[in-house]
Write a protein that holds these residues in place. Structure first.
Motif, PDB file in Angstrom:
ATOM      1  N   PHE C  79      -8.450  -5.405  -3.679  1.00  0.00           N
ATOM      2  CA  PHE C  79      -8.908  -5.564  -4.833  1.00  0.00           C
ATOM      3  C   PHE C  79      -9.493  -4.183  -4.935  1.00  0.00           C
ATOM      4  O   PHE C  79     -10.448  -3.994  -5.936  1.00  0.00           O
ATOM      5  CB  PHE C  79     -10.121  -6.581  -4.763  1.00  0.00           C
ATOM      6  N   HIS C  80      -8.926  -3.173  -4.136  1.00  0.00           N
ATOM      7  CA  HIS C  80      -9.474  -1.646  -4.869  1.00  0.00           C
ATOM      8  C   HIS C  80      -8.422  -1.134  -5.653  1.00  0.00           C
ATOM      9  O   HIS C  80      -7.142  -1.280  -5.121  1.00  0.00           O
ATOM     10  CB  HIS C  80      -9.589  -0.756  -3.590  1.00  0.00           C
ATOM     11  N   LEU C  81      -8.564  -1.021  -7.103  1.00  0.00           N
ATOM     12  CA  LEU C  81      -7.551  -0.422  -7.923  1.00  0.00           C
ATOM     13  C   LEU C  81      -7.430   1.053  -8.058  1.00  0.00           C
ATOM     14  O   LEU C  81      -6.366   1.371  -8.085  1.00  0.00           O
ATOM     15  CB  LEU C  81      -7.982  -0.937  -9.496  1.00  0.00           C
ATOM     16  N   TYR C  82      -8.486   1.686  -7.702  1.00  0.00           N
ATOM     17  CA  TYR C  82      -8.611   3.245  -7.890  1.00  0.00           C
ATOM     18  C   TYR C  82      -8.893   3.981  -6.195  1.00  0.00           C
ATOM     19  O   TYR C  82     -10.040   3.589  -5.958  1.00  0.00           O
ATOM     20  CB  TYR C  82      -9.268   3.769  -9.094  1.00  0.00           C
ATOM     21  N   ASN C  83      -8.011   4.692  -6.085  1.00  0.00           N
ATOM     22  CA  ASN C  83      -8.341   5.500  -4.752  1.00  0.00           C
ATOM     23  C   ASN C  83      -8.937   6.595  -5.188  1.00  0.00           C
ATOM     24  O   ASN C  83      -8.445   7.664  -5.281  1.00  0.00           O
ATOM     25  CB  ASN C  83      -7.036   5.659  -3.773  1.00  0.00           C
ATOM     26  N   SER C  84     -10.313   7.011  -4.997  1.00  0.00           N
ATOM     27  CA  SER C  84     -10.738   8.100  -5.728  1.00  0.00           C
ATOM     28  C   SER C  84     -10.638   9.598  -4.619  1.00  0.00           C
ATOM     29  O   SER C  84     -10.952  10.413  -5.265  1.00  0.00           O
ATOM     30  CB  SER C  84     -12.531   7.998  -5.924  1.00  0.00           C
ATOM     31  N   SER C  85     -10.636   9.068  -3.426  1.00  0.00           N
ATOM     32  CA  SER C  85     -10.134  10.265  -2.791  1.00  0.00           C
ATOM     33  C   SER C  85      -8.790  10.977  -3.026  1.00  0.00           C
ATOM     34  O   SER C  85      -8.777  12.263  -3.290  1.00  0.00           O
ATOM     35  CB  SER C  85     -10.116   9.986  -1.130  1.00  0.00           C
ATOM     36  N   THR C  86      -7.863  10.195  -3.332  1.00  0.00           N
ATOM     37  CA  THR C  86      -6.429  10.861  -3.918  1.00  0.00           C
ATOM     38  C   THR C  86      -6.436  10.971  -5.088  1.00  0.00           C
ATOM     39  O   THR C  86      -5.336  11.345  -5.682  1.00  0.00           O
ATOM     40  CB  THR C  86      -5.206  10.103  -2.996  1.00  0.00           C
ATOM     41  N   GLU C  87      -7.425  10.456  -6.004  1.00  0.00           N
ATOM     42  CA  GLU C  87      -7.144  10.472  -7.386  1.00  0.00           C
ATOM     43  C   GLU C  87      -6.239   9.840  -7.938  1.00  0.00           C
ATOM     44  O   GLU C  87      -5.627  10.166  -8.655  1.00  0.00           O
ATOM     45  CB  GLU C  87      -7.456  11.924  -7.932  1.00  0.00           C
ATOM     46  N   HIS C  88      -5.704   8.742  -7.411  1.00  0.00           N
ATOM     47  CA  HIS C  88      -4.526   7.834  -7.668  1.00  0.00           C
ATOM     48  C   HIS C  88      -4.891   6.269  -7.656  1.00  0.00           C
ATOM     49  O   HIS C  88      -5.707   5.968  -7.060  1.00  0.00           O
ATOM     50  CB  HIS C  88      -3.412   8.065  -6.666  1.00  0.00           C
ATOM     51  N   TRP C  89      -3.870   5.635  -8.599  1.00  0.00           N
ATOM     52  CA  TRP C  89      -4.011   4.434  -8.680  1.00  0.00           C
ATOM     53  C   TRP C  89      -3.606   3.685  -7.168  1.00  0.00           C
ATOM     54  O   TRP C  89      -2.815   4.549  -6.563  1.00  0.00           O
ATOM     55  CB  TRP C  89      -3.172   3.618  -9.689  1.00  0.00           C
ATOM     56  N   ASP C  90      -4.136   2.651  -6.560  1.00  0.00           N
ATOM     57  CA  ASP C  90      -3.744   2.225  -5.211  1.00  0.00           C
ATOM     58  C   ASP C  90      -3.138   1.129  -5.132  1.00  0.00           C
ATOM     59  O   ASP C  90      -3.074  -0.065  -5.880  1.00  0.00           O
ATOM     60  CB  ASP C  90      -5.219   1.994  -4.590  1.00  0.00           C
ATOM     61  N   LYS C  91      -1.857   1.300  -4.327  1.00  0.00           N
ATOM     62  CA  LYS C  91      -1.066   0.204  -4.282  1.00  0.00           C
ATOM     63  C   LYS C  91      -0.421  -0.638  -5.359  1.00  0.00           C
ATOM     64  O   LYS C  91      -0.834  -1.725  -5.721  1.00  0.00           O
ATOM     65  CB  LYS C  91      -1.706  -0.963  -3.275  1.00  0.00           C
ATOM     66  N   LEU C  92       0.115   0.062  -6.373  1.00  0.00           N
ATOM     67  CA  LEU C  92       0.111  -0.451  -7.800  1.00  0.00           C
ATOM     68  C   LEU C  92       1.287  -1.550  -7.545  1.00  0.00           C
ATOM     69  O   LEU C  92       1.143  -2.629  -8.502  1.00  0.00           O
ATOM     70  CB  LEU C  92       0.856   0.608  -8.846  1.00  0.00           C
ATOM     71  N   MET C  93       2.247  -1.484  -6.767  1.00  0.00           N
ATOM     72  CA  MET C  93       3.174  -2.811  -6.472  1.00  0.00           C
ATOM     73  C   MET C  93       2.503  -3.880  -6.311  1.00  0.00           C
ATOM     74  O   MET C  93       2.684  -5.168  -7.005  1.00  0.00           O
ATOM     75  CB  MET C  93       3.811  -2.157  -5.147  1.00  0.00           C
ATOM     76  N   ASN C  94       1.366  -3.959  -5.207  1.00  0.00           N
ATOM     77  CA  ASN C  94       0.805  -5.062  -5.167  1.00  0.00           C
ATOM     78  C   ASN C  94      -0.031  -5.683  -6.130  1.00  0.00           C
ATOM     79  O   ASN C  94      -0.108  -6.828  -6.563  1.00  0.00           O
ATOM     80  CB  ASN C  94      -0.298  -4.805  -3.905  1.00  0.00           C
ATOM     81  N   TRP C  95      -0.702  -4.645  -6.845  1.00  0.00           N
ATOM     82  CA  TRP C  95      -1.498  -4.998  -8.097  1.00  0.00           C
ATOM     83  C   TRP C  95      -0.440  -5.726  -9.394  1.00  0.00           C
ATOM     84  O   TRP C  95      -0.853  -6.621  -9.867  1.00  0.00           O
ATOM     85  CB  TRP C  95      -2.058  -4.008  -8.604  1.00  0.00           C
ATOM     86  N   GLN C  96       0.522  -5.206  -9.315  1.00  0.00           N
ATOM     87  CA  GLN C  96       1.775  -5.692 -10.384  1.00  0.00           C
ATOM     88  C   GLN C  96       2.033  -7.223  -9.766  1.00  0.00           C
ATOM     89  O   GLN C  96       2.078  -8.104 -10.681  1.00  0.00           O
ATOM     90  CB  GLN C  96       2.983  -5.012 -10.368  1.00  0.00           C
ATOM     91  N   HIS C  97       2.166  -7.457  -8.639  1.00  0.00           N
ATOM     92  CA  HIS C  97       2.460  -8.626  -8.088  1.00  0.00           C
ATOM     93  C   HIS C  97       1.442  -9.779  -8.321  1.00  0.00           C
ATOM     94  O   HIS C  97       1.631 -10.830  -8.703  1.00  0.00           O
ATOM     95  CB  HIS C  97       3.051  -8.675  -6.610  1.00  0.00           C
ATOM     96  N   THR C  98       0.349  -9.133  -7.939  1.00  0.00           N
ATOM     97  CA  THR C  98      -0.817  -9.841  -8.207  1.00  0.00           C
ATOM     98  C   THR C  98      -1.017 -10.565  -9.751  1.00  0.00           C
ATOM     99  O   THR C  98      -1.330 -11.507 -10.095  1.00  0.00           O
ATOM    100  CB  THR C  98      -2.309  -9.149  -8.049  1.00  0.00           C
ATOM    101  N   SER C  99      -0.692  -9.582 -10.728  1.00  0.00           N
ATOM    102  CA  SER C  99      -0.618  -9.988 -12.045  1.00  0.00           C
ATOM    103  C   SER C  99       0.266 -10.813 -12.669  1.00  0.00           C
ATOM    104  O   SER C  99      -0.035 -11.818 -13.341  1.00  0.00           O
ATOM    105  CB  SER C  99      -0.423  -8.626 -13.041  1.00  0.00           C
ATOM    106  N   MET C 100       1.561 -10.629 -11.829  1.00  0.00           N
ATOM    107  CA  MET C 100       2.434 -11.779 -12.170  1.00  0.00           C
ATOM    108  C   MET C 100       1.905 -13.319 -11.520  1.00  0.00           C
ATOM    109  O   MET C 100       2.073 -14.121 -12.429  1.00  0.00           O
ATOM    110  CB  MET C 100       3.856 -11.738 -11.334  1.00  0.00           C
ATOM    111  N   TYR C 101       1.232 -13.292 -10.303  1.00  0.00           N
ATOM    112  CA  TYR C 101       0.745 -14.489  -9.882  1.00  0.00           C
ATOM    113  C   TYR C 101      -0.397 -14.987 -10.747  1.00  0.00           C
ATOM    114  O   TYR C 101      -0.369 -16.116 -11.202  1.00  0.00           O
ATOM    115  CB  TYR C 101       0.101 -14.439  -8.694  1.00  0.00           C
ATOM    116  N   LEU C 102      -1.201 -14.187 -11.331  1.00  0.00           N
ATOM    117  CA  LEU C 102      -2.249 -14.608 -12.204  1.00  0.00           C
ATOM    118  C   LEU C 102      -1.921 -15.247 -13.296  1.00  0.00           C
ATOM    119  O   LEU C 102      -2.297 -16.434 -13.800  1.00  0.00           O
ATOM    120  CB  LEU C 102      -3.027 -13.031 -12.761  1.00  0.00           C
ATOM    121  N   PHE C 103      -0.577 -14.916 -14.005  1.00  0.00           N
ATOM    122  CA  PHE C 103      -0.221 -15.604 -15.143  1.00  0.00           C
ATOM    123  C   PHE C 103       0.230 -17.188 -14.715  1.00  0.00           C
ATOM    124  O   PHE C 103      -0.148 -18.024 -15.717  1.00  0.00           O
ATOM    125  CB  PHE C 103       0.711 -15.084 -15.965  1.00  0.00           C
ATOM    126  N   PHE C 104       0.869 -17.231 -13.757  1.00  0.00           N
ATOM    127  CA  PHE C 104       1.017 -18.569 -13.194  1.00  0.00           C
ATOM    128  C   PHE C 104      -0.362 -19.575 -13.002  1.00  0.00           C
ATOM    129  O   PHE C 104      -0.194 -20.323 -13.257  1.00  0.00           O
ATOM    130  CB  PHE C 104       2.076 -18.596 -12.064  1.00  0.00           C
TER     131      PHE C 104
END
Lengths: 277, 277, 277, 277
Positions: C79-104
């Motif tokens: 559940f961490h979306l933003y990695n402030s140390s690298t200044e990048h979004w974190d593990k976007l793939m997993n977040w996208q899959h989570t969003s897919m499951y969310l709609f189901f």
């Protein structure tokens, strides 16, 4: 034909057809809604039949005129398809335009057959009309290789109107007599007609000033222009519809004794439509 | 199979199917419309049932013939999928064509089951037919990488007929017995059949003169040619429909006592259709 | 998750859902057709209600399991979306899959609400299910940049099943209870499930031999493979339907006195369907 | 206008419209379902009429405000289309936005005409609304040449909502009063509104930190973000629907004598819907 007249001719055909459809379908619609107060006398079924037959005949003859113009106007192929001296297909552009007109001729002939005999199912006229629009769009789609950016774009925009018209006709197979689809078809036909004139003015301007066919700004302007043409087409159809409505009502008012209460049945129908709201 | 026969074979299948459908559906349509004057005697329900079952069986056997031809004709994979010596998939083209036939075989088998038992809902035959057309188009879509421009284009044009056929079948699920959809399906099937023959003649010409597969003019000619094939397919279906209509009417006229007034019920129905105009 | 399990998990979910739908809708269909001979006693409305509620609850819990697996399995973003140390979004793939499951999960929750209260219109469960399939396809569509050719292609093929499923659900809003759409949805769901397993085996093969992800032959084979998966999905649904039909009939036969003439009502219905033929 | 306010203004319009539609259609739906227990007194037909007219007037005035803001705000073209000094079209962006507002103004005017007179068929308001959404999407589609990757992508995502809204409106022509389509339209409108705000924050961030418009990670995040916006829009519509339902029920409960058995008619309707299950 890649010149001004070659675009103005079909443009005029489509403009006439669009206006005619807007008037015709508005007339049928208002007489249908006012049948109980005697509107049936204004537009009898025999009249409707005769008009449909005339429409088919006119469409057929316009299409044949278009085909002959493409074949025999200056630079036409005169029905020679293959030039054996150069070993190349001859004047393919003109042939493609002839093929487009051919399908409208078929649609006109089918409309004639459907409305003058009882051999074919009624909705065939819409199916053939839809195929004619589709075929026009289909040929335009594969007809623009290697031209200038604006030339391609301005023809591509035409496809929205042709494929939209085809879709509307196909929907009418299942929802025949739906006034919205009929007016939408009229609007898209008007849009196509006015856009042909626009193409003529952009690609073959009668004045000295030529358009820069690879300027991105021009492309954006043309896109916006298309949406304005659509707005004008909608406006024209709305005005035609309102005019027909007024004429029919005033005729009915003169025709009928005043005590019958002209507006009642319409109000009733309006209410019943509100129920489905 | 990438040769003349490999395109002529399915082309002939589709031509036969298209003509057969045009005749069959025209026959059902005219008997339905003339039922009140005894046309039911010409095409009884039992006959309809039997014909549907025969149609399913023929479709199944044609598809199996096609599959076997792809597998065992000269150069076929003979059901070997993987060539372990070269570590490559073997003759993927033939396998893809086999997969196409497979779905038509499934559609034929489903049609057999639907019409000979009461286990499955009636519309399943159209659903399976739609999926078979869709699958054919789907496989063609991803099957043309790296070929010549004209080769790709000529196969792509086929997709209009296959996807159009699939869409028509799927619409028939909801509008079963709609004569327009049935004739449209017949036309698209004829178009596909004649186009397969066209492909055969263009890519594997029996004469000495080869087509230039990268000439842009040829591509434009082929596109136009496709619209002519469509026009001929529509014409063929129209002629088939008219012939069936004439035959049925003359049979009815001989069968019935003259005083029954043969044409009345048709006129009546025509009028009632005009009401929805 | 870009590994074997991350594809096998949703694949199993879809396989179970597809089979369950095939059985459920076949059961409702056969009981509906045999209601007059007492089939209503086999599947009462109360039972239907309860099953729909259980289905919603199971879908909700499966989706939540999927979401948690994506977030907390090895390498998940927790559940961490933003990695402030690298200044990048974190593990976007997993977040996208989570969003897919969310709609189901939303679709499952909506199904629960629709069937356990009377607050919402019935068809909302299909609308949400359609949106869930659409959202899955939408996210896959923009999720494949810069991967290998076969990887992109194999995921793209999935879109046919997801968008097909979405379309089927949306059609069901207007044609609720149409057995063909219900079986088609079951088939497409099965197809999706088995294809997820196929992806798992191709991209993360358990054996030593890896697939060449840029070989054009492999791509053609995979396309054909997809059509085979569809054929197997159709076959599986057909077998499920036939099994349910046999079980219901044999139960009815035992339940009913023999003299009632078990098969009559079905034959009658079959005939009446033939009328629309 | 390419700035924060130019995106926030239409965003707010769409948010208001979406919420309003969710409330309005939920209200009509619940009063329709509870008409037998006196809900008709809560929302009479006269009230419905008046609200539709007000809605049309508000839509018309909002659109005119938008058009004027585009033309006269700082940097607007003030209705000059062609700059003859530079020989270029002037401020085409603002003109395109004006054209978008123009169609919503037409839709508002048509809604006014349809609901205050009986001259035009009722469904015209949905047709014009559908064309307005379509025109918005159409202009966005050809309006993004040569911008940054993320800028293009974030505007393209908007097209799902606009074309989805157009399709929903066109479906409503044939299925007027279908609560699902009405709520879907409200959701897509909310989605569009909140997405305009998102665009404003991404492209013209009020804070110092700018987004990297060519980072692929950002693009993937934005795609996922869009699906979250959709989820929130659905949630907002669901909450609005539930709130309206509760308010109407509690009002009915107070209004009616207790012995009438408030919940009966709803249960009955629920059952009858289950029959089609």
């Amino acid at each position: 034909m890649g010149n001004f007249k070659g675009h103005a001719l079909p443009g005029s055909f489509f403009l006439i057809a669009g206006l005619w459809w807007a008037v015709k379908h508005s007339l049928w619609y208002t007489t249908r809604r006012n049948r109980s107060v005697g509107a049936g006398r204004l537009a009898t079924r025999a009249l409707q039949h005769r008009l449909e037959i005339i429409e088919g005949a006119v469409m057929l003859s316009f299409s044949v005129i278009g085909m002959l113009a493409e074949q025999f106007a200056a630079g036409g192929p005169k029905f020679h398809l293959y030039n054996s001296s150069t070993e190349h297909w001859d004047k393919l552009m003109n042939w493609q335009h002839t093929s487009m007109y051919l399908f409208f001729a078929l649609a006109g002939a089918m409309s004639l057959i459907v409305h003058s005999t009882d051999a074919a199912p009624l909705a065939l006229d819409r199916l053939m009309m839809g195929l004619a629009f589709f075929n026009e769009g289909f040929l335009f789609l594969y007809h623009l290789h290697g031209r200038d950016m604006l030339d391609v774009h301005i023809h591509m925009l035409l496809l929205y109107a042709t494929f939209g018209g085809a879709l509307t006709c196909l929907l009418e197979i299942f929802h025949r007599g739906n006034i919205l689809l009929e007016l939408l078809r009229a609007s898209l036909c008007l849009l196509q007609g006015s856009w042909f004139w626009q193409i003529a003015f952009v690609l073959y301007p009668p004045s000295e000033v030529k358009w820069d066919l690879s300027d991105h700004n021009n492309m954006m302007f043309i896109t916006m222009c298309y949406s304005w043409h659509l707005a004008f087409a909608l406006l024209a159809v709305a005005i035609a519809h309102a005019t027909v409505l007024c004429v029919v009502r005033s005729k009915l008012r003169r025709m009928l004794p005043m005590e019958m209460g002209l507006l009642k049945p319409q109000e009733k129908e309006g209410d019943s439509e509100d129920d489905i709201l």
